[in-house]
Design a protein around this motif. Sequence first.
Motif, mmCIF file in Angstrom:
data_model
loop_
_atom_site.group_PDB
_atom_site.id
_atom_site.type_symbol
_atom_site.label_atom_id
_atom_site.label_comp_id
_atom_site.label_asym_id
_atom_site.label_seq_id
_atom_site.Cartn_x
_atom_site.Cartn_y
_atom_site.Cartn_z
ATOM 1 N N ALA A 25 18.821 5.253 -5.614
ATOM 2 C CA ALA A 25 18.372 6.283 -4.681
ATOM 3 C C ALA A 25 17.473 7.300 -5.376
ATOM 4 O O ALA A 25 16.464 7.736 -4.811
ATOM 5 C CB ALA A 25 19.573 6.986 -4.052
ATOM 6 N N ILE A 28 14.080 5.489 -5.705
ATOM 7 C CA ILE A 28 13.398 5.127 -4.470
ATOM 8 C C ILE A 28 13.091 6.331 -3.588
ATOM 9 O O ILE A 28 12.046 6.379 -2.943
ATOM 10 C CB ILE A 28 14.233 4.080 -3.700
ATOM 11 C CG1 ILE A 28 14.231 2.774 -4.500
ATOM 12 C CG2 ILE A 28 13.697 3.851 -2.308
ATOM 13 C CD1 ILE A 28 15.107 1.702 -3.939
ATOM 14 N N PHE A 29 13.947 7.337 -3.541
ATOM 15 C CA PHE A 29 13.782 8.471 -2.635
ATOM 16 C C PHE A 29 12.455 9.205 -2.844
ATOM 17 O O PHE A 29 11.737 9.448 -1.864
ATOM 18 C CB PHE A 29 14.970 9.427 -2.766
ATOM 19 C CG PHE A 29 14.958 10.537 -1.775
ATOM 20 C CD1 PHE A 29 15.175 10.284 -0.430
ATOM 21 C CD2 PHE A 29 14.708 11.841 -2.174
ATOM 22 C CE1 PHE A 29 15.152 11.298 0.491
ATOM 23 C CE2 PHE A 29 14.686 12.866 -1.261
ATOM 24 C CZ PHE A 29 14.905 12.599 0.076
ATOM 25 N N ALA A 31 9.663 8.060 -3.991
ATOM 26 C CA ALA A 31 8.596 7.159 -3.550
ATOM 27 C C ALA A 31 8.508 7.123 -2.032
ATOM 28 O O ALA A 31 7.408 7.103 -1.458
ATOM 29 C CB ALA A 31 8.834 5.757 -4.111
ATOM 30 N N LEU A 32 9.651 7.120 -1.360
ATOM 31 C CA LEU A 32 9.655 7.138 0.103
ATOM 32 C C LEU A 32 9.078 8.439 0.646
ATOM 33 O O LEU A 32 8.316 8.433 1.619
ATOM 34 C CB LEU A 32 11.073 6.915 0.638
ATOM 35 C CG LEU A 32 11.626 5.507 0.479
ATOM 36 C CD1 LEU A 32 13.077 5.448 0.942
ATOM 37 C CD2 LEU A 32 10.793 4.516 1.251
ATOM 38 N N ILE A 33 9.425 9.554 0.043
ATOM 39 C CA ILE A 33 8.887 10.855 0.471
ATOM 40 C C ILE A 33 7.374 10.877 0.259
ATOM 41 O O ILE A 33 6.619 11.338 1.120
ATOM 42 C CB ILE A 33 9.563 12.011 -0.305
ATOM 43 C CG1 ILE A 33 11.043 12.097 0.048
ATOM 44 C CG2 ILE A 33 8.863 13.332 -0.055
ATOM 45 C CD1 ILE A 33 11.327 12.433 1.488
ATOM 46 N N PHE A 35 5.325 8.294 0.208
ATOM 47 C CA PHE A 35 4.741 7.400 1.207
ATOM 48 C C PHE A 35 4.677 8.084 2.566
ATOM 49 O O PHE A 35 3.667 7.976 3.277
ATOM 50 C CB PHE A 35 5.553 6.100 1.298
ATOM 51 C CG PHE A 35 5.039 5.155 2.324
ATOM 52 C CD1 PHE A 35 3.868 4.435 2.105
ATOM 53 C CD2 PHE A 35 5.707 4.990 3.524
ATOM 54 C CE1 PHE A 35 3.385 3.570 3.061
ATOM 55 C CE2 PHE A 35 5.229 4.119 4.485
ATOM 56 C CZ PHE A 35 4.070 3.401 4.252
ATOM 57 N N LEU A 36 5.718 8.798 2.935
ATOM 58 C CA LEU A 36 5.736 9.525 4.209
ATOM 59 C C LEU A 36 4.642 10.585 4.253
ATOM 60 O O LEU A 36 3.926 10.716 5.249
ATOM 61 C CB LEU A 36 7.115 10.165 4.432
ATOM 62 C CG LEU A 36 7.272 10.991 5.698
ATOM 63 C CD1 LEU A 36 7.156 10.107 6.928
ATOM 64 C CD2 LEU A 36 8.600 11.711 5.698
#
Length: 153
Positions: A25, A28-29, A31-33, A35-36
């Motif tokens: 987490a 990955i977290f 990277a997700l933020i 990307f958003l």
Amino acid sequence: MNQVRCTARRARRLRGDEGSAAIEAAIIFPALIMFLCLAIAGGRIVTSGAKIDAAAQDAAREASIHRTAAAAQTAAQAAAAESLTGQGITCTSTSVTVNTGGLNVPAGQVGTVTATVTCTLKLSDLLLPGVPGAKTLTSTATSVVDLYRERSE
């Protein structure tokens, strides 16, 4: 016997995956933020571009129905500003240039008026590394002057 239990316990500890979900987490977290935020920036640029296209079209059409270059320039600037405001676009800087050469064409000949709207959008509120603080978008539209309308001399 005691030594066998210690070895078995140690083997379970080495094979256990406790805490790996937290590590995954943590990797990955962010990277997700990121990307958003990139998706939001891209969406903002695309939708703003379409709205600036509409403002350029409004400015060109408004300029094409006026008889003098000065009136056309003033009307085009007002139409572009009204269109951008009405669509919820806030530009840090805006410029509207109008080519009114088509207003000088004699009646019965085709003339065109071209409006170019340039808008600088603020992107710094996204707080995303690598995204510029502002993006300048430009759109040009052309409108035909009425073929048989009286022209100023």
